[in-house]
Design a protein around this motif. Structure first.
Motif, short mmCIF file in Angstrom:
data_model
loop_
_atom_site.label_atom_id
_atom_site.label_comp_id
_atom_site.label_asym_id
_atom_site.label_seq_id
_atom_site.Cartn_x
_atom_site.Cartn_y
_atom_site.Cartn_z
N LEU A 1 49.98 31.57 27.64
CA LEU A 1 48.84 32.42 28.21
C LEU A 1 48.47 32.02 29.43
O LEU A 1 47.74 30.99 29.60
N ILE A 2 48.55 32.95 30.67
CA ILE A 2 48.27 32.43 31.88
C ILE A 2 47.13 33.25 32.46
O ILE A 2 47.27 34.62 32.30
N GLU A 3 45.88 32.57 32.81
CA GLU A 3 44.78 33.35 33.09
C GLU A 3 44.75 33.48 34.57
O GLU A 3 44.52 32.01 35.26
N ILE A 4 44.71 34.50 35.29
CA ILE A 4 44.59 34.28 36.75
C ILE A 4 43.28 34.64 37.18
O ILE A 4 42.51 35.60 36.84
N PRO A 5 42.53 33.71 37.88
CA PRO A 5 41.17 33.77 38.36
C PRO A 5 41.45 34.79 39.39
O PRO A 5 41.97 35.11 40.32
N LEU A 6 40.14 35.47 39.35
CA LEU A 6 39.90 36.48 40.32
C LEU A 6 38.83 36.13 41.38
O LEU A 6 37.94 35.45 40.91
N PRO A 7 38.99 36.64 42.66
CA PRO A 7 37.82 36.14 43.65
C PRO A 7 36.60 36.78 42.97
O PRO A 7 36.47 37.96 42.57
N PRO A 8 35.60 36.12 43.35
CA PRO A 8 34.25 36.84 42.89
C PRO A 8 33.97 38.04 43.77
O PRO A 8 34.29 38.17 45.07
N TRP A 9 33.12 38.90 43.32
CA TRP A 9 32.66 40.20 44.05
C TRP A 9 31.90 39.62 45.16
O TRP A 9 30.99 38.93 44.70
N GLN A 10 31.75 40.34 46.16
CA GLN A 10 31.00 40.01 47.16
C GLN A 10 30.50 41.37 47.97
O GLN A 10 31.21 42.19 48.08
N GLU A 11 29.14 41.44 47.97
CA GLU A 11 28.78 42.73 48.58
C GLU A 11 29.00 43.07 50.10
O GLU A 11 29.22 41.98 50.66
N ARG A 12 29.60 43.97 50.38
CA ARG A 12 30.08 44.21 51.81
C ARG A 12 28.66 44.58 52.64
O ARG A 12 28.27 45.83 52.42
N THR A 13 28.18 43.81 53.68
CA THR A 13 27.14 44.15 54.15
C THR A 13 27.57 44.79 55.74
O THR A 13 26.69 45.07 56.47
N ASP A 14 28.81 44.78 56.02
CA ASP A 14 29.29 45.19 57.43
C ASP A 14 29.83 46.42 57.46
O ASP A 14 30.33 47.01 58.42
#
Length: 166
Positions: free
Chosen positions: A47-60
């Motif tokens: 089983l391969i777990e692909i890490p997801l990038p963390p959520w970041q609030e879009r302030t722009d």
């Protein structure tokens, strides 16, 4: 005497073809093994777990851009249940949300990697993590209860985008 031999041979062939018409899989699959799910002894080492990038609030982005993006992201989900639930929720609530509420909704629909989690939290089948327990989750849960007994079988048409906000 050749006639009975031809007749018996053809009747045997007809009987065999009739048997295969009635149960075409019987002769072919009788020796095959079928997949019956995961073995209890499966170590899942492959089983391969692909890490997801963390959520970041879009302030722009402007509030109008954020509303448009959230509307699109509410409509284009990984599963039909959430597509219907979130797109109808967005149609009813996005125009009235404050910037803080829009940010909470953005985090709710974009941080979890599993759409089923969002669905279970909204329908109260499972408790939501503390970080998602907020006013937007309360609005979504109330909306999911469908107190007016509306027929919610598909995502809304896009004509409402061109209507003036109420």
């Amino acid at each position: 005497m050749a006639m009975p031999t031809v007749f018996s041979t053809s009747s045997r062939m007809l009987a065999l073809s009739r048997h295969s018409l009635l149960s075409p899989l019987l002769s072919v699959t009788s020796f095959r093994c079928f997949y019956r799910g995961d073995s209890p002894a499966d170590s899942q080492k492959d089983l391969i777990e692909i890490p997801l990038p963390p959520w970041q609030e879009r302030t722009d982005e402007s509030i109008e851009t954020k509303r448009a993006r959230l509307l699109y992201e509410s409509r284009k989900r990984g599963m039909l249940e959430n597509c219907i639930l979130l797109s109808l929720f967005a149609k009813e609530h996005l125009q009235h949300m404050t910037e803080k509420q829009l940010n909470l909704y953005d985090r709710l629909i974009n941080e979890p990697s599993n759409d089923w989690d969002i669905y279970y939290w909204a329908t109260e089948a499972k408790p939501a993590p503390e970080v998602f327990e907020n006013e937007v989750m309360a609005l979504l849960r109330d909306f999911a209860k469908n107190k007016n007994k509306e027929q919610r079988l598909r995502a809304p048409d896009l004509e409402y985008l061109f209507e003036k906000p109420r």
